[in-house]
Design an enzyme around this catalytic site. Structure first.
Site, PDB file in Angstrom:
ATOM      1  N   SER A  21      21.327  -4.416  18.518  1.00 49.02           N
ATOM      2  CA  SER A  21      21.090  -4.230  17.076  1.00 49.02           C
ATOM      3  C   SER A  21      21.349  -5.460  16.226  1.00 49.02           C
ATOM      4  CB  SER A  21      21.945  -3.061  16.569  1.00 49.02           C
ATOM      5  OG  SER A  21      23.305  -3.255  16.897  1.00 49.02           O
TER       6      SER A  21
ATOM      7  N   LYS B 299      19.197  -4.082  10.144  1.00 49.52           N
ATOM      8  CA  LYS B 299      19.335  -3.494   8.809  1.00 49.52           C
ATOM      9  C   LYS B 299      18.250  -3.937   7.823  1.00 49.52           C
ATOM     10  CE  LYS B 299      24.054  -1.955   8.531  1.00 49.52           C
ATOM     11  NZ  LYS B 299      24.738  -2.460   9.745  1.00 49.52           N
TER      12      LYS B 299
ATOM     13  N   GLU C 224      25.852   0.059  -1.399  1.00 50.86           N
ATOM     14  CA  GLU C 224      27.275  -0.064  -1.110  1.00 50.86           C
ATOM     15  C   GLU C 224      27.379  -0.723   0.253  1.00 50.86           C
ATOM     16  OE1 GLU C 224      25.573   2.592  -0.218  1.00 50.86           O
ATOM     17  OE2 GLU C 224      26.223   2.413   1.865  1.00 50.86           O
TER      18      GLU C 224
HETATM   19  C1  LIG Z   1      25.475  -1.702  10.595  1.00 55.11           C
HETATM   20  C2  LIG Z   1      25.257  -2.036  12.006  1.00 55.11           C
HETATM   21  C3  LIG Z   1      25.233  -1.037  13.010  1.00 55.11           C
HETATM   22  C4  LIG Z   1      25.510   0.413  12.740  1.00 55.11           C
HETATM   23  O1  LIG Z   1      24.580   1.045  11.932  1.00 55.11           O
HETATM   24  P1  LIG Z   1      23.508   2.094  12.482  1.00 55.11           P
HETATM   25  O2  LIG Z   1      22.963   2.690  11.240  1.00 55.11           O
HETATM   26  O3  LIG Z   1      24.229   3.084  13.328  1.00 55.11           O
HETATM   27  O4  LIG Z   1      22.501   1.341  13.258  1.00 55.11           O
HETATM   28  C5  LIG Z   1      24.970  -1.416  14.317  1.00 55.11           C
HETATM   29  N1  LIG Z   1      24.758  -2.713  14.642  1.00 55.11           N
HETATM   30  C6  LIG Z   1      24.777  -3.700  13.721  1.00 55.11           C
HETATM   31  C7  LIG Z   1      24.546  -5.095  14.158  1.00 55.11           C
HETATM   32  C8  LIG Z   1      25.035  -3.404  12.377  1.00 55.11           C
HETATM   33  O5  LIG Z   1      25.064  -4.385  11.468  1.00 55.11           O
END
Ligand SMILES: *Cc1c(COP(=O)(O)O)cnc(C)c1O
Length: 397
Positions: free
Chosen positions: A379, A91, A113
């Site tokens: 992610s 993010k 938000e």
């Molecule tokens: C917020 C988040 C997501 C989901 O958001 P996307 O916009 O779909 O990438 C996925 N993995 C993590 C670790 C997150 O914090």
């Protein structure tokens, strides 16, 4: 259908996307669009962003060969380590770029938000770094559940505003953030946290996240002298997935697979699998797949991971699915928890519950991926989730 030129002038990816906002917000949206297009080609902005991504976020993130897990399931798996980014997830790539863009627009204040608090923390971090005032809207129910992230944001100098109306969660916080933006468009930029919302957000967030794909493409070619058979990522709003997909879209032989949150199972109705259970509709500025009731009202979603718990999905994913360039599946809470513990045990990496959906999906479908070369976008890291998982495991005993 040709992929390269999308979205069109009006922000459409085929039939999906667009810009559904009130008249009062149009000037802010236009200004954002213009600045973004200009800055894409601005050497100084790009160099500044690159330098922050390298020295502050820690890019490039490694592409790690998960040898033990690969052996166990007879595939060849590489993990793109977004969990190693500063603040623990992908993010920050988007939040930092948007706050830098806000500064270029002469804004002195950013708002955001947040549901689970991850995007709030990323925005608060970027605002602290770049010296802009920051306010984050959050439902009071979410604040209670995520008190540690609330404190984190406050430590970073951000004002967290609790929203006590409606369901006291993300949906209500988004409405309030829009209200703030309408009132303060002159000095304020709204930092949206995923590849969603009105044009140019889905496009802009994809571009800011595409650094993941650009790196992974080079890294896999260097390591394996070829492209992967499949690229897998979890899909909430869709930003980490579109970020890594974007570099591989042109290589038609590479399968692109998005994994949504299947919650307690699609049959139970308690899930967040928009493609499996939703219909096309307009929600929060854009046209895409949406979980809705017969009156078109967005439904409450259910997933073990807050970051995948959203009623709709980024419009570009709807388009990629329609033209059959990407496919979308889901992992249940149970499969995600299995992915969480398996990766921890086999590789010494505790993944975020969101990313665990991609891992869980892969493990459940291991047979299908036998002997294949796979990149999975990890992610985020799971530090934020260990207490929740501990409670779930204790309740199962
Ligand atoms: C917020 C988040 C997501 C989901 O958001 P996307 O916009 O779909 O990438 C996925 N993995 C993590 C670790 C997150 O914090």
């Amino acid at each position: 259908m040709k992929y390269k030129n999308i979205p069109d002038q009006n922000g459409y990816f085929g039939d999906f996307g667009g810009c559904f906002v009130s008249e009062t917000l149009m000037p802010a949206i236009e200004e954002l669009k213009e600045t973004f297009v200009k800055m894409r080609k601005d050497k100084k902005f790009q160099n500044e962003l690159k330098s922050y991504l390298k020295n502050y976020v820690g890019r490039p993130t490694p592409l790690y060969f998960a040898e033990k897990l690969s052996k166990k399931f007879q595939f060849k798996l590489y993990l793109k380590r977004e969990d190693l980014c500063h603040t623990g997830a992908h993010k920050i790539n988007n939040a930092l770029a948007q706050v830098l863009l806000a500064k270029k627009m002469g804004k002195t204040r950013v708002i955001a938000e947040t549901g689970a608090g991850q995007h709030g923390v990323a925005t608060a971090t970027a605002a602290s770094l770049l010296g802009l005032k920051c306010r984050v809207y959050m439902g009071t129910e979410d604040m209670r559940r995520q008190s540690l992230n609330v404190f984190r944001m406050q430590l970073l100098g951000t004002e967290v505003i609790g929203i006590d109306s409606g369901s006291k969660t993300l949906k209500d916080a988004i409405n309030e953030a829009f209200r703030d933006w309408v009132t303060h468009v002159k000095d304020t930029h709204y930092v949206l946290g995923t590849a969603f919302g009105a044009h140019p957000y889905p496009y802009m967030v994809r571009e800011f996240m595409s650094v993941i794909g650009t790196e992974a493409y080079k890294q896999i070619k260097k390591a394996e002298k070829r492209l992967p058979d499949a690229v897998i990522a979890c899909v909430g709003g869709g930003s980490n997935a579109i970020g890594i997909f974007s570099s591989f879209i042109k290589d038609k032989k590479v399968r692109l697979i998005g994994v949504e949150a299947g919650g307690k199972g699609i049959e139970s109705g308690l899930h967040a699998a928009r493609f499996a259970g939703g219909r096309v509709g307009v929600f929060q500025g854009t046209k895409s797949y949406l979980l809705q009731d017969e009156n078109g009202q967005a439904l409450t979603t259910h997933s073990v991971s807050a970051g995948l718990d959203y009623a709709s999905v980024g419009p570009e994913h709807s388009f990629l699915r329609e033209i059959k360039r990407a496919s979308y599946s889901y992992a249940t809470d149970e499969e995600a928890l299995n992915g969480f513990s398996t990766l921890a045990k086999e590789e010494g990496i505790i993944p975020a519950l969101e990313s665990s959906h991609a891992v869980g999906y892969l493990i459940s479908h291991a047979e299908e991926f036998k002997n294949q070369l796979i990149i999975l976008n990890l992610s985020g890291r799971g530090d934020k989730d260990v207490i929740q998982v501990k409670e779930i495991m204790e309740n199962m005993q």
